[in-house]
Write an enzyme that holds these catalytic residues in place. Structure first.
Site, PDB file in Angstrom:
ATOM      1  N   SER A 125      28.032  34.823  46.637  1.00 28.14           N
ATOM      2  CA  SER A 125      28.863  35.306  45.533  1.00 28.14           C
ATOM      3  C   SER A 125      28.686  36.813  45.371  1.00 28.14           C
ATOM      4  O   SER A 125      27.619  37.352  45.655  1.00 28.14           O
ATOM      5  CB  SER A 125      28.424  34.602  44.243  1.00 28.14           C
ATOM      6  N   TYR A 149      21.349  32.704  37.920  1.00 21.72           N
ATOM      7  CA  TYR A 149      22.329  32.147  38.872  1.00 21.72           C
ATOM      8  C   TYR A 149      22.451  33.099  40.060  1.00 21.72           C
ATOM      9  O   TYR A 149      22.308  32.682  41.219  1.00 21.72           O
ATOM     10  CB  TYR A 149      23.697  31.942  38.203  1.00 21.72           C
ATOM     11  N   LYS A 153      21.405  32.848  44.327  1.00 22.09           N
ATOM     12  CA  LYS A 153      22.269  33.174  45.476  1.00 22.09           C
ATOM     13  C   LYS A 153      21.580  34.205  46.365  1.00 22.09           C
ATOM     14  O   LYS A 153      21.588  34.107  47.594  1.00 22.09           O
ATOM     15  CB  LYS A 153      23.621  33.705  44.999  1.00 22.09           C
TER      16      LYS A 153
HETATM   17  C1  WQD Z   1      36.264  37.977  34.217  1.00 22.03           C
HETATM   18  C2  WQD Z   1      36.699  39.030  33.203  1.00 22.03           C
HETATM   19  C3  WQD Z   1      35.245  39.187  31.307  1.00 22.03           C
HETATM   20  C4  WQD Z   1      36.176  35.157  29.754  1.00 22.03           C
HETATM   21  C5  WQD Z   1      31.769  35.180  37.034  1.00 22.03           C
HETATM   22  C6  WQD Z   1      30.387  35.045  37.610  1.00 22.03           C
HETATM   23  C7  WQD Z   1      30.461  35.224  39.109  1.00 22.03           C
HETATM   24  C8  WQD Z   1      31.494  34.293  39.707  1.00 22.03           C
HETATM   25  C9  WQD Z   1      32.845  34.466  39.040  1.00 22.03           C
HETATM   26  C10 WQD Z   1      30.412  32.350  40.618  1.00 22.03           C
HETATM   27  C11 WQD Z   1      35.536  39.841  32.656  1.00 22.03           C
HETATM   28  C12 WQD Z   1      36.630  38.696  30.883  1.00 22.03           C
HETATM   29  C13 WQD Z   1      36.127  36.307  30.528  1.00 22.03           C
HETATM   30  C14 WQD Z   1      36.727  35.219  28.451  1.00 22.03           C
HETATM   31  C15 WQD Z   1      37.168  37.562  28.759  1.00 22.03           C
HETATM   32  N1  WQD Z   1      31.105  32.947  39.618  1.00 22.03           N
HETATM   33  N2  WQD Z   1      36.625  37.476  30.042  1.00 22.03           N
HETATM   34  N3  WQD Z   1      37.217  36.421  27.998  1.00 22.03           N
HETATM   35  O1  WQD Z   1      32.109  37.404  34.879  1.00 22.03           O
HETATM   36  O2  WQD Z   1      33.608  38.468  36.650  1.00 22.03           O
HETATM   37  O3  WQD Z   1      32.240  36.477  37.241  1.00 22.03           O
HETATM   38  O4  WQD Z   1      32.642  34.250  37.642  1.00 22.03           O
HETATM   39  O5  WQD Z   1      30.072  32.813  41.662  1.00 22.03           O
HETATM   40  O6  WQD Z   1      29.194  34.911  39.625  1.00 22.03           O
HETATM   41  O7  WQD Z   1      29.595  36.095  37.090  1.00 22.03           O
HETATM   42  O8  WQD Z   1      34.179  36.214  35.727  1.00 22.03           O
HETATM   43  O9  WQD Z   1      36.008  35.028  34.621  1.00 22.03           O
HETATM   44  O10 WQD Z   1      33.765  35.174  33.439  1.00 22.03           O
HETATM   45  O11 WQD Z   1      35.197  37.220  33.628  1.00 22.03           O
HETATM   46  O12 WQD Z   1      37.617  38.643  28.324  1.00 22.03           O
HETATM   47  O13 WQD Z   1      36.798  34.200  27.683  1.00 22.03           O
HETATM   48  O14 WQD Z   1      37.291  38.366  32.088  1.00 22.03           O
HETATM   49  O15 WQD Z   1      34.718  40.123  30.372  1.00 22.03           O
HETATM   50  O16 WQD Z   1      35.996  41.165  32.462  1.00 22.03           O
HETATM   51  P1  WQD Z   1      32.999  37.255  36.059  1.00 22.03           P
HETATM   52  P2  WQD Z   1      34.779  35.816  34.319  1.00 22.03           P
END
Ligand code: WQD
Length: 338
Positions: A125, A149, A153
């Protein structure tokens, strides 16, 4: 006919990869502990592919059960997805993550070695980059996980690098996914997170279908074009294809290879919301909330290496990701429980 073992093959990326493998003519055996997935996904994959797979409910921490599977079957390679993946949960239950992800992988590698199976594609990841120094992120950038997490990885990557150094028979592809989203174009399989989604796309999707009321946008004061976070969203079907290309690469005995799987394009949270509204023709109510701790402002991939060495490139754009995600969600409002 190549025979592939897929661990975690009932999960989001696993199920889409099993479908792609079956359609490419591979024999597939799936193991999954069904802790965070549903066997229904595999039933639908087999229906879509018009082909059967073996399935065994096995937890990788049950080494005896895993060994008896390898005693009775012959595999040419393993695609290893099985693992817990919720950042927040990993902060609350680190030991569960180290046990399930790291100890489970140790068992898998020991049993593979015992059976003389040395080709593995590992589901890593972009989280191994922690808070990236800069974007686009290339594979040689500094590594440093910022949550348990991500640490699991990173540890598994290091373990696989050491394993190859100790025994060059191993052929290992480390695939670093950016933000997997979307669903198979049929709408039959897709992302079905347990409980309230942590990730943006499934949360937006559940707001659109009426399961959740309103989205919180975590911060609009980032140094980006509209103040909200930028991420590299990649269609799960493009990701699945990346695994097939990686398996093909392993057949060349490359040793250990590492690839970013992303589109190389970033989208802000507001851009995702607008794209989803276009795709679903549903208004997504949201309000601006404080930043989420640990979030980086900007993260997107430099995936030139995968394009050059695997002949792989993401083909689907954000509009397609939202359209396919909505197609899945609107057909399956309760996910696989529907
Ligand atoms: C994306 C954007 C949030 C939710 C995570 C894991 C990573 C991988 C993918 C496994 C950010 C914003 C989010 C919400 C929001 N998983 N957001 N409101 O954090 O980039 O990555 O998932 O491998 O390891 O860290 O993904 O979808 O949580 O966030 O504003 O309710 O959406 O701040 O900018 P992230 P995400």
């Amino acid at each position: 006919m190549k025979s592939i073992l897929v661990t975690g093959g009932c999960g989001f990326i696993g199920s889409h990869t099993v479908l792609a493998l079956l359609q490419a003519g591979f024999n597939v055996c799936v193991i999954d502990n069904l802790y965070n997935s549903s066997y229904e996904s595999l039933k639908r994959v087999q229906k879509l592919a018009g082909k059967k797979t073996d399935f065994h409910q096995i937890d990788l921490r049950d080494k005896e059960k895993l060994k008896s599977l390898f005693d009775q079957s012959r595999f040419d390679a393993v695609v290893h997805f099985a693992g817990l993946k919720a950042v927040g949960e990993s902060m609350e239950k680190p030991l569960l993550y180290y046990s399930n992800n790291v100890y489970g992988t140790i068992n898998l590698c020991e049993v593979m070695k015992g059976a003389g199976v040395f080709d593995i594609v590992f589901s890593s990841s972009a989280t191994v980059y922690g808070n990236p120094e800069r974007s686009p992120i290339s594979e040689d950038q500094r590594l440093g996980a910022v949550n348990p997490y991500g640490q699991t990885k990173l540890i598994i990557e290091e373990m696989l690098r050491d394993l190859h150094r100790s025994d060059p028979q191993w052929n290992t592809a480390l695939l670093r996914y950016f933000n997997p989203v979307g669903a198979h174009k049929s709408g039959e399989i897709g992302e079905d997170p347990n409980g309230i989604p942590n990730n943006l796309m499934p949360f937006v999707s559940q707001v659109a279908v009426g399961k959740l009321d309103e989205l919180k946008v975590f911060g609009n004061d980032y140094p980006t074009r509209d103040g909200t976070g930028i991420r590299d969203y990649i269609h799960v079907s493009d990701l699945a294809n990346g695994h097939l290309k990686a398996l093909k690469k392993l057949a060349e005995n490359p040793g250990i290879v590492t690839y970013n799987l992303g589109t190389g394009k970033g989208a802000t949270v507001l851009e995702v919301i607008h794209a989803f509204e276009q795709a679903s023709n549903v208004k997504i109510p949201y309000k601006i909330a404080p930043r989420r701790p640990g979030d980086a402002a900007v993260t997107y991939a430099d995936s030139a290496k995968a394009e050059k060495e695997l002949g792989w490139k993401a083909e689907r754009d954000l509009e397609t990701m939202c359209r396919d995600a909505w197609n899945w969600q609107s057909k399956n409002p309760q996910g696989y429980d529907s």
